[in-house]
Design a protein around this motif. Structure first.
Motif, PDB file in Angstrom:
ATOM      1  N   UNK A 288     -16.893   0.388 -32.398  1.00  0.00           N
ATOM      2  CA  UNK A 288     -18.306   0.254 -32.029  1.00  0.00           C
ATOM      3  C   UNK A 288     -18.648   0.793 -30.642  1.00  0.00           C
ATOM      4  N   UNK A 289     -17.626   1.156 -29.864  1.00  0.00           N
ATOM      5  CA  UNK A 289     -17.889   1.652 -28.516  1.00  0.00           C
ATOM      6  C   UNK A 289     -18.336   0.570 -27.558  1.00  0.00           C
ATOM      7  N   UNK A 290     -17.953  -0.675 -27.836  1.00  0.00           N
ATOM      8  CA  UNK A 290     -18.376  -1.803 -27.012  1.00  0.00           C
ATOM      9  C   UNK A 290     -17.218  -2.261 -26.129  1.00  0.00           C
ATOM     10  N   UNK A 291     -17.421  -2.215 -24.823  1.00  0.00           N
ATOM     11  CA  UNK A 291     -16.390  -2.622 -23.865  1.00  0.00           C
ATOM     12  C   UNK A 291     -16.404  -4.128 -23.639  1.00  0.00           C
ATOM     13  N   UNK A 292     -15.281  -4.652 -23.189  1.00  0.00           N
ATOM     14  CA  UNK A 292     -15.245  -6.044 -22.747  1.00  0.00           C
ATOM     15  C   UNK A 292     -16.136  -6.182 -21.510  1.00  0.00           C
ATOM     16  N   UNK A 293     -16.979  -7.202 -21.443  1.00  0.00           N
ATOM     17  CA  UNK A 293     -17.843  -7.375 -20.275  1.00  0.00           C
ATOM     18  C   UNK A 293     -17.071  -7.914 -19.069  1.00  0.00           C
ATOM     19  N   UNK A 294     -17.504  -7.541 -17.884  1.00  0.00           N
ATOM     20  CA  UNK A 294     -16.933  -8.042 -16.640  1.00  0.00           C
ATOM     21  C   UNK A 294     -17.563  -9.412 -16.372  1.00  0.00           C
ATOM     22  N   UNK A 295     -16.829 -10.471 -16.661  1.00  0.00           N
ATOM     23  CA  UNK A 295     -17.436 -11.798 -16.564  1.00  0.00           C
ATOM     24  C   UNK A 295     -17.780 -12.189 -15.134  1.00  0.00           C
ATOM     25  N   UNK A 296     -17.049 -11.664 -14.164  1.00  0.00           N
ATOM     26  CA  UNK A 296     -17.353 -12.012 -12.771  1.00  0.00           C
ATOM     27  C   UNK A 296     -18.709 -11.451 -12.353  1.00  0.00           C
ATOM     28  N   UNK A 297     -18.993 -10.222 -12.763  1.00  0.00           N
ATOM     29  CA  UNK A 297     -20.291  -9.628 -12.455  1.00  0.00           C
ATOM     30  C   UNK A 297     -21.414 -10.378 -13.177  1.00  0.00           C
ATOM     31  N   UNK A 298     -21.163 -10.705 -14.453  1.00  0.00           N
ATOM     32  CA  UNK A 298     -22.168 -11.424 -15.239  1.00  0.00           C
ATOM     33  C   UNK A 298     -22.377 -12.834 -14.693  1.00  0.00           C
ATOM     34  N   UNK A 299     -21.306 -13.442 -14.176  1.00  0.00           N
ATOM     35  CA  UNK A 299     -21.416 -14.776 -13.599  1.00  0.00           C
ATOM     36  C   UNK A 299     -22.393 -14.774 -12.432  1.00  0.00           C
ATOM     37  N   UNK A 300     -22.337 -13.730 -11.621  1.00  0.00           N
ATOM     38  CA  UNK A 300     -23.274 -13.623 -10.505  1.00  0.00           C
ATOM     39  C   UNK A 300     -24.711 -13.625 -10.985  1.00  0.00           C
ATOM     40  N   UNK A 301     -24.975 -12.919 -12.087  1.00  0.00           N
ATOM     41  CA  UNK A 301     -26.330 -12.882 -12.626  1.00  0.00           C
ATOM     42  C   UNK A 301     -26.759 -14.251 -13.163  1.00  0.00           C
ATOM     43  N   UNK A 302     -25.826 -14.938 -13.811  1.00  0.00           N
ATOM     44  CA  UNK A 302     -26.129 -16.262 -14.338  1.00  0.00           C
ATOM     45  C   UNK A 302     -26.448 -17.243 -13.221  1.00  0.00           C
ATOM     46  N   UNK A 303     -25.643 -17.200 -12.166  1.00  0.00           N
ATOM     47  CA  UNK A 303     -25.873 -18.084 -11.021  1.00  0.00           C
ATOM     48  C   UNK A 303     -27.230 -17.792 -10.375  1.00  0.00           C
ATOM     49  N   UNK A 304     -27.582 -16.508 -10.335  1.00  0.00           N
ATOM     50  CA  UNK A 304     -28.883 -16.122  -9.793  1.00  0.00           C
ATOM     51  C   UNK A 304     -30.012 -16.719 -10.639  1.00  0.00           C
ATOM     52  N   UNK A 305     -29.830 -16.649 -11.972  1.00  0.00           N
ATOM     53  CA  UNK A 305     -30.834 -17.212 -12.880  1.00  0.00           C
ATOM     54  C   UNK A 305     -30.954 -18.726 -12.699  1.00  0.00           C
ATOM     55  N   UNK A 306     -29.832 -19.359 -12.365  1.00  0.00           N
ATOM     56  CA  UNK A 306     -29.830 -20.810 -12.168  1.00  0.00           C
ATOM     57  C   UNK A 306     -30.251 -21.213 -10.758  1.00  0.00           C
ATOM     58  N   UNK A 307     -30.492 -20.218  -9.902  1.00  0.00           N
ATOM     59  CA  UNK A 307     -30.839 -20.505  -8.529  1.00  0.00           C
ATOM     60  C   UNK A 307     -29.681 -21.031  -7.718  1.00  0.00           C
ATOM     61  N   UNK A 308     -28.460 -20.668  -8.153  1.00  0.00           N
ATOM     62  CA  UNK A 308     -27.261 -21.198  -7.496  1.00  0.00           C
ATOM     63  C   UNK A 308     -26.420 -20.119  -6.830  1.00  0.00           C
ATOM     64  N   UNK A 309     -26.967 -18.913  -6.724  1.00  0.00           N
ATOM     65  CA  UNK A 309     -26.198 -17.837  -6.097  1.00  0.00           C
ATOM     66  C   UNK A 309     -26.219 -17.983  -4.577  1.00  0.00           C
ATOM     67  N   UNK A 310     -25.021 -17.846  -3.961  1.00  0.00           N
ATOM     68  CA  UNK A 310     -24.927 -17.992  -2.510  1.00  0.00           C
ATOM     69  C   UNK A 310     -25.674 -16.865  -1.815  1.00  0.00           C
TER      70      UNK A 310
END
Length: 284
Positions: free
Chosen positions: A262-284
């Protein structure tokens, strides 16, 4: 392309709605997975171009005492959905789990590795996989692991909540797997559904998890670091944190064929975690 999604408020369903707002989303009010026949009837009624099942019984420990109910939701319902999709000749995408394996060894599990679930939840999800296969239609079973997002209940939100009142957290360090962003799972499901519609020969069982593999304790430390929390994470063995359901020690998934087909790579969870924390208002 009309895409029908079972699930409305879960982590993956919420991300699917953000990415594909034109899809038809079915919550429990219209498609209760405890009534498999009704779920199949909705597919026949709507006659979509593809179906994604993003609904499931995810209470792993509760499944140990309510295995029959969990198996209806995770096993019988997806099987009924898959049969209805097969009758219509449309692709069916089923989200499954690393819990279908026994968690032994240290090598990533391939899609064709023998299954041997350790508990009721894994058995219920395996029943769903078998039901989808038996339906004989165009399908993709996508096994994933350690799902997280800014929505619903998940490890990231639990760690943030606990860190608000504790200086130290003890977290299991001998279970290894790939934390997987719900956003990436949603993106993968949509891509797979579309590709299956164009080329049914791509059907099969696939793996999809975040990279790099890590322990729960590693995951927790990254959450604290990116959120700017001073809470210390202390490693403990699984034996020090007993739960009703036995967790796989090895949840590594070999995602090679997902990339190849399918041409789908494994996602970089550390990068995605930063986005999630930002959405939660918890990013440093």
């Amino acid at each position: 392309m009309t895409i029908l999604v079972f699930g409305s408020t879960g982590q993956v369903a919420t991300e699917l709605r953000a990415q594909e707002p034109g899809a038809i989303f079915l919550g429990r009010d219209r498609a209760d997975l405890t009534d498999p026949a009704a779920c199949a009837a909705v597919i026949r009624e709507i006659h979509p171009d593809a179906v994604i099942n993003a609904a499931a019984w995810t209470a792993v420990d509760k499944a140990e005492s309510e295995e029959e109910a969990a198996t209806v939701v995770n096993g019988t319902a997806p099987a009924a959905m898959a049969r209805a999709a097969a009758e219509l000749g449309v692709p069916f995408v089923q989200i499954s789990t690393d819990y279908v394996f026994d968690g032994t060894g240290s090598e990533p599990f391939r899609p064709d590795h023998p299954v041997a679930p350790l508990g009721a939840y894994g058995r219920s999800k395996l029943a769903g996989e078998q039901g989808v296969l038996d339906a004989g239609g165009i399908h993709a079973i996508l096994r994933t692991s350690w799902v997280f997002s800014a929505h619903g209940a998940n490890f990231v939100k639990t760690m943030l909540r606990l860190s608000e009142t504790r200086d130290k957290l003890t977290v299991v360090a001998d279970q290894i797997g790939g934390p997987t962003p719900a956003r990436a799972i949603a993106e993968a499901c949509l891509a797979i559904a579309r590709q299956l519609a164009a080329d049914p020969s791509k059907g099969g069982t696939y793996h999809f998890s975040g990279a790099p593999d890590a322990s729960w304790a590693d995951f927790a430390r990254e959450i604290m670091a990116l959120a700017g929390r001073d809470t210390v994470v202390e490693d403990i063995p699984t034996s020090a944190y007993p739960t009703p359901a036995k967790r796989p020690a090895n949840s590594r998934l070999d995602c090679t064929t997902t990339k190849k087909v399918f041409g789908i790579d494994r996602p970089d969870w550390k990068a995605e975690l930063g986005d999630v924390l930002k959405d939660l208002g918890a990013k440093a």
